[in-house]
Design a protein around this motif. Structure first.
Motif, PDB file in Angstrom:
ATOM      1  N   VAL A   1       0.606  -0.724  -0.153  1.00 11.22           N
ATOM      2  CA  VAL A   1       0.095  -0.257  -0.128  1.00 11.22           C
ATOM      3  C   VAL A   1       0.359   1.533   0.106  1.00 11.22           C
ATOM      4  CG1 VAL A   1      -1.499   1.140   0.922  1.00 11.22           C
ATOM      5  CG2 VAL A   1      -1.212  -1.163   1.295  1.00 11.22           C
ATOM      6  N   GLU A   2       0.807   2.067  -0.925  1.00 11.85           N
ATOM      7  CA  GLU A   2       1.783   2.738  -1.143  1.00 11.85           C
ATOM      8  C   GLU A   2       1.337   4.174   0.058  1.00 11.85           C
ATOM      9  OE1 GLU A   2       2.281   4.721  -5.505  1.00 11.85           O
ATOM     10  OE2 GLU A   2       2.875   2.714  -5.823  1.00 11.85           O
ATOM     11  N   PRO A   3       2.284   5.331   0.008  1.00 11.68           N
ATOM     12  CA  PRO A   3       2.173   6.387   1.156  1.00 11.68           C
ATOM     13  C   PRO A   3       1.505   7.095   0.735  1.00 11.68           C
ATOM     14  CG  PRO A   3       4.108   6.290   0.749  1.00 11.68           C
ATOM     15  CD  PRO A   3       3.824   4.803   0.093  1.00 11.68           C
ATOM     16  N   LYS A   4      -0.021   7.617   1.009  1.00 12.75           N
ATOM     17  CA  LYS A   4      -0.467   8.676   0.380  1.00 12.75           C
ATOM     18  C   LYS A   4      -0.040  10.190   0.317  1.00 12.75           C
ATOM     19  CE  LYS A   4      -4.874   7.091   1.675  1.00 12.75           C
ATOM     20  NZ  LYS A   4      -5.476   6.468   3.330  1.00 12.75           N
ATOM     21  N   VAL A   5       0.211  11.100  -0.657  1.00 12.67           N
ATOM     22  CA  VAL A   5       0.908  12.276  -0.733  1.00 12.67           C
ATOM     23  C   VAL A   5       0.184  13.453  -1.667  1.00 12.67           C
ATOM     24  CG1 VAL A   5       3.197  13.193  -2.043  1.00 12.67           C
ATOM     25  CG2 VAL A   5       3.518  10.862  -1.624  1.00 12.67           C
ATOM     26  N   TRP A   6       0.324  14.543  -0.543  1.00 18.18           N
ATOM     27  CA  TRP A   6      -0.795  15.386  -1.540  1.00 18.18           C
ATOM     28  C   TRP A   6       0.141  16.978  -0.698  1.00 18.18           C
ATOM     29  CZ3 TRP A   6      -1.477  13.309   2.602  1.00 18.18           C
ATOM     30  CH2 TRP A   6      -2.644  13.433   4.180  1.00 18.18           C
ATOM     31  N   LEU A   7      -0.711  17.436  -1.385  1.00 20.14           N
ATOM     32  CA  LEU A   7      -0.268  19.303  -1.738  1.00 20.14           C
ATOM     33  C   LEU A   7      -1.321  19.456  -0.298  1.00 20.14           C
ATOM     34  CD1 LEU A   7       2.337  21.209  -1.514  1.00 20.14           C
ATOM     35  CD2 LEU A   7       1.194  21.910  -3.887  1.00 20.14           C
TER      36      LEU A   7
ATOM     37  N   GLU B   1      -2.825  22.649   2.236  1.00 18.88           N
ATOM     38  CA  GLU B   1      -2.579  24.452   1.532  1.00 18.88           C
ATOM     39  C   GLU B   1      -2.054  25.270   1.648  1.00 18.88           C
ATOM     40  OE1 GLU B   1      -6.963  25.214   3.467  1.00 18.88           O
ATOM     41  OE2 GLU B   1      -8.410  23.637   2.569  1.00 18.88           O
ATOM     42  N   GLU B   2      -1.407  24.765   2.875  1.00 22.81           N
ATOM     43  CA  GLU B   2      -0.401  25.846   3.480  1.00 22.81           C
ATOM     44  C   GLU B   2       0.936  25.802   3.159  1.00 22.81           C
ATOM     45  OE1 GLU B   2      -0.477  22.197   4.494  1.00 22.81           O
ATOM     46  OE2 GLU B   2      -1.023  23.309   6.582  1.00 22.81           O
ATOM     47  N   GLY B   3       1.460  25.031   1.183  1.00 20.68           N
ATOM     48  CA  GLY B   3       2.701  24.754   0.425  1.00 20.68           C
ATOM     49  C   GLY B   3       3.565  23.170   1.830  1.00 20.68           C
ATOM     50  N   ILE B   4       2.971  22.761   2.493  1.00 22.85           N
ATOM     51  CA  ILE B   4       2.978  21.742   2.400  1.00 22.85           C
ATOM     52  C   ILE B   4       3.161  20.846   2.384  1.00 22.85           C
ATOM     53  CG2 ILE B   4       3.942  20.342   4.845  1.00 22.85           C
ATOM     54  CD1 ILE B   4       4.101  22.810   6.894  1.00 22.85           C
ATOM     55  N   VAL B   5       3.845  19.028   1.925  1.00 18.88           N
ATOM     56  CA  VAL B   5       3.395  18.149   1.242  1.00 18.88           C
ATOM     57  C   VAL B   5       3.185  17.108   1.767  1.00 18.88           C
ATOM     58  CG1 VAL B   5       4.557  16.631  -0.545  1.00 18.88           C
ATOM     59  CG2 VAL B   5       5.072  18.982  -1.274  1.00 18.88           C
ATOM     60  N   ARG B   6       2.489  17.182   2.116  1.00 20.02           N
ATOM     61  CA  ARG B   6       1.795  16.076   2.926  1.00 20.02           C
ATOM     62  C   ARG B   6       2.691  14.122   2.694  1.00 20.02           C
ATOM     63  NH1 ARG B   6      -0.827  18.450   7.482  1.00 20.02           N
ATOM     64  NH2 ARG B   6      -1.058  20.232   6.380  1.00 20.02           N
ATOM     65  N   VAL B   7       2.983  13.593   3.422  1.00 25.42           N
ATOM     66  CA  VAL B   7       3.063  12.131   3.285  1.00 25.42           C
ATOM     67  C   VAL B   7       2.069  11.548   4.763  1.00 25.42           C
ATOM     68  CG1 VAL B   7       4.626  10.695   3.212  1.00 25.42           C
ATOM     69  CG2 VAL B   7       5.670  12.410   1.938  1.00 25.42           C
ATOM     70  N   ASP B   8       1.301  10.467   3.971  1.00 25.07           N
ATOM     71  CA  ASP B   8       0.926   9.681   4.830  1.00 25.07           C
ATOM     72  C   ASP B   8       1.455   8.166   4.698  1.00 25.07           C
ATOM     73  OD1 ASP B   8      -0.489   8.530   7.122  1.00 25.07           O
ATOM     74  OD2 ASP B   8      -2.473   9.848   6.962  1.00 25.07           O
ATOM     75  N   PHE B   9       2.312   7.621   5.662  1.00 25.99           N
ATOM     76  CA  PHE B   9       2.444   6.033   5.690  1.00 25.99           C
ATOM     77  C   PHE B   9       1.112   5.517   6.261  1.00 25.99           C
ATOM     78  CE2 PHE B   9       6.792   7.400   4.540  1.00 25.99           C
ATOM     79  CZ  PHE B   9       6.861   6.815   3.578  1.00 25.99           C
ATOM     80  N   GLY B  10      -0.096   5.296   6.162  1.00 22.33           N
ATOM     81  CA  GLY B  10      -1.245   5.056   7.215  1.00 22.33           C
ATOM     82  C   GLY B  10      -0.896   4.051   7.822  1.00 22.33           C
ATOM     83  N   GLY B  11      -0.233   3.602   8.860  1.00 19.44           N
ATOM     84  CA  GLY B  11      -0.063   2.638   9.714  1.00 19.44           C
ATOM     85  C   GLY B  11       0.993   1.326   9.227  1.00 19.44           C
ATOM     86  N   THR B  12       1.668   1.865   8.367  1.00 19.56           N
ATOM     87  CA  THR B  12       2.575   0.608   7.538  1.00 19.56           C
ATOM     88  C   THR B  12       3.122  -0.121   9.301  1.00 19.56           C
ATOM     89  OG1 THR B  12       2.876   2.047   5.752  1.00 19.56           O
ATOM     90  CG2 THR B  12       4.293   0.878   6.471  1.00 19.56           C
ATOM     91  N   GLY B  13       3.745  -0.731   9.407  1.00 23.86           N
ATOM     92  CA  GLY B  13       4.437  -0.975  10.134  1.00 23.86           C
ATOM     93  C   GLY B  13       6.256  -0.710  10.467  1.00 23.86           C
ATOM     94  N   VAL B  14       6.370  -1.577   9.219  1.00 30.12           N
ATOM     95  CA  VAL B  14       8.556  -0.869   9.044  1.00 30.12           C
ATOM     96  C   VAL B  14       7.859  -0.089   7.548  1.00 30.12           C
ATOM     97  CG1 VAL B  14       9.683  -2.187   7.891  1.00 30.12           C
ATOM     98  CG2 VAL B  14       8.321  -3.055  10.074  1.00 30.12           C
ATOM     99  N   VAL B  15       8.910   1.185   7.653  1.00 26.90           N
ATOM    100  CA  VAL B  15       9.020   1.743   6.098  1.00 26.90           C
ATOM    101  C   VAL B  15       9.986   0.995   5.627  1.00 26.90           C
ATOM    102  CG1 VAL B  15       9.778   4.064   5.421  1.00 26.90           C
ATOM    103  CG2 VAL B  15       8.696   3.780   7.785  1.00 26.90           C
TER     104      VAL B  15
END
Length: 122
Positions: free
Chosen positions: A2-8, A10-24
């Motif tokens: 399951v790939e991490p969710k990535v989006w820009l 509103e404040e210009g910060i790129v958000r990355v969510d690894f969503g419960g992945t136990g191991v990166v």
């Protein structure tokens, strides 16, 4: 995978969510980078959520500090939700500290407050 969710955000910060992945893993970090490249090629300020993460693979940690990742990152804040997550990020810092500014936070609000100083700067 399951790939991490990535989006820009509103404040210009790129958000990355690894969503419960136990191991990166290296595969996940490369997927993150590919998604971030689709957002643009200039260095980004990132807010990385690591819910449920308890370990960062050695190959993933090394890649996070590689020229390929560093060239796209201006600063990064990491939000962990557990003592195991904090430990995983501290071990990463000890052995693979990236050259860009980065910090670990227990909540998003503090992370965004710190990251805002890097938004809009070249």
């Amino acid at each position: 995978m399951v790939e991490p969710k990535v989006w820009l955000g509103e404040e210009g910060i790129v958000r990355v969510d690894f969503g419960g992945t136990g191991v990166v893993t290296l595969e996940l970090v490369k997927a993150e980078l590919a998604a971030r490249k689709r957002l643009g090629s200039t260095p980004q300020v990132t807010l990385v959520h690591l819910p449920g993460v308890w370990r960062v693979d050695v190959q993933a940690a090394a890649f996070i500090s590689s020229l390929e990742m560093v060239s796209l990152t201006r600063a990064s804040g990491m939000v962990t939700e557990s003592s195991l997550g904090n430990l995983a990020v501290r071990v990463f810092d000890l052995y693979h500290r990236p050259p860009f500014p980065w910090r670990v936070f227990s909540n998003e609000e503090d992370a965004v407050g710190w990251l805002q100083q890097f938004v809009g700067h070249r």
